[in-house]
Scaffold this active site. Structure first.
Site, PDB file in Angstrom:
ATOM      1  N   SER A 177       0.813  -1.225   0.000  1.00 33.44           N
ATOM      2  CA  SER A 177       0.000   0.000   0.000  1.00 33.44           C
ATOM      3  C   SER A 177       0.844   1.271   0.000  1.00 33.44           C
ATOM      4  O   SER A 177       0.326   2.343  -0.314  1.00 33.44           O
ATOM      5  CB  SER A 177      -0.947   0.012   1.207  1.00 33.44           C
ATOM      6  OG  SER A 177      -0.219   0.116   2.414  1.00 33.44           O
ATOM      7  N   LYS A 206       1.155   4.961   7.039  1.00 40.05           N
ATOM      8  CA  LYS A 206       0.404   5.778   6.087  1.00 40.05           C
ATOM      9  C   LYS A 206       0.901   7.218   6.146  1.00 40.05           C
ATOM     10  O   LYS A 206       1.647   7.615   7.052  1.00 40.05           O
ATOM     11  CB  LYS A 206      -1.099   5.772   6.415  1.00 40.05           C
ATOM     12  CG  LYS A 206      -1.773   4.401   6.352  1.00 40.05           C
ATOM     13  CD  LYS A 206      -1.853   3.838   4.955  1.00 40.05           C
ATOM     14  CE  LYS A 206      -2.513   2.463   4.958  1.00 40.05           C
ATOM     15  NZ  LYS A 206      -2.420   1.813   3.628  1.00 40.05           N
TER      16      LYS A 206
END
Length: 244
Positions: free
Chosen positions: A167, A203
């Site tokens: 990701s 993230k």
């Protein structure tokens, strides 16, 4: 392929060694692990690093870790033999190495003494939980390994974790180890390690008039909204750098 946890369990029991004793032996090698970590490897709850697995192979006297894992090792002719054949081959090897004239002479050149201005090392906790796959309470657990890294490489990092998944590609990759500076707040656009509803993530933080989101660098993943009024949300720290 054999499960690594099953390999460790089998050879540990053959050695009549408890999980606590195996952890103690690893600590003697400078690897700071607990018996809970050994249990987590054997049950498959956490992955063991390649470096630590090699130490385990030496301690438990696992003769060929490739053969144990894959079932065979084409680079080891002994794997073509049954147990009786292996014993005969080893007996013949013993004859060839005694007298010494048949034994290969070492051509290893010893390392020179380290210069006085060599890099200083620091110790960091490398947590077993893999972010984007593990639970968000890993910093409160004792499932970690203490590693030594050059101080100039670690910078202001306080701990390290391993990445799971794609990701955050193309900057961060699956199985990369990242150094993290522990802090409870981040500014908009900074990359950090987060816990959201008991799940751990690496993230980029988006915190603006539109709200709070955890952003993946890989555009195939949608932003994850953070509802500060009802979600369990925690910032572990800022990512300093990645080691591939």
């Amino acid at each position: 392929m054999e499960n690594i946890g099953a390999i460790i369990t089998s050879y540990r029991k053959k050695a009549h060694m408890s999980q606590i004793e195996l952890a103690d032996r690893l600590q003697e090698d400078g690897i700071d692990v607990s018996s809970k970590s050994v249990s987590a490897w054997e049950t498959g709850r956490n992955e063991i690093s390649a470096r630590i697995f090699l130490h385990v192979c030496r301690i438990l006297k696992i003769p060929d870790c490739l053969e144990e894992y894959f079932g065979s090792n084409p680079n080891n002719p002994l794997t073509m033999l049954n147990d009786e054949g292996k014993q005969k081959a080893l007996s013949y090897i013993d004859l060839l190495t005694h007298p010494v004239s048949y034994a290969r002479k070492s051509n290893v050149i010893p390392y020179p003494p380290a210069p006085s201005d060599s890099l200083s090392m620091i110790r960091l906790r490398l947590y077993d939980a893999r972010v984007s796959a593990g639970r968000g309470d890993f910093l409160d657990s004792d499932y970690y390994t203490t590693i030594e890294v050059p101080a100039t490489e670690a910078g202001d990092a306080d701990f390290a974790v391993t990445i799971h998944g794609d990701s955050m590609e193309p900057v961060f990759h699956d199985h990369d180890m990242v150094y993290v500076h522990r802090q409870e707040t981040l500014t908009d656009g900074e990359i950090g390690i987060f816990s959201l509803n008991d799940n751990a993530y690496i993230k980029k933080l988006k915190n603006d008039d539109e709200g709070t989101f955890l952003i993946s660098l890989n555009q195939k993943y949608e932003p994850i909204p953070v509802h500060l009024d009802r979600d369990s949300f925690r910032i572990f720290g800022r990512v300093c750098r990645a080691i591939r």
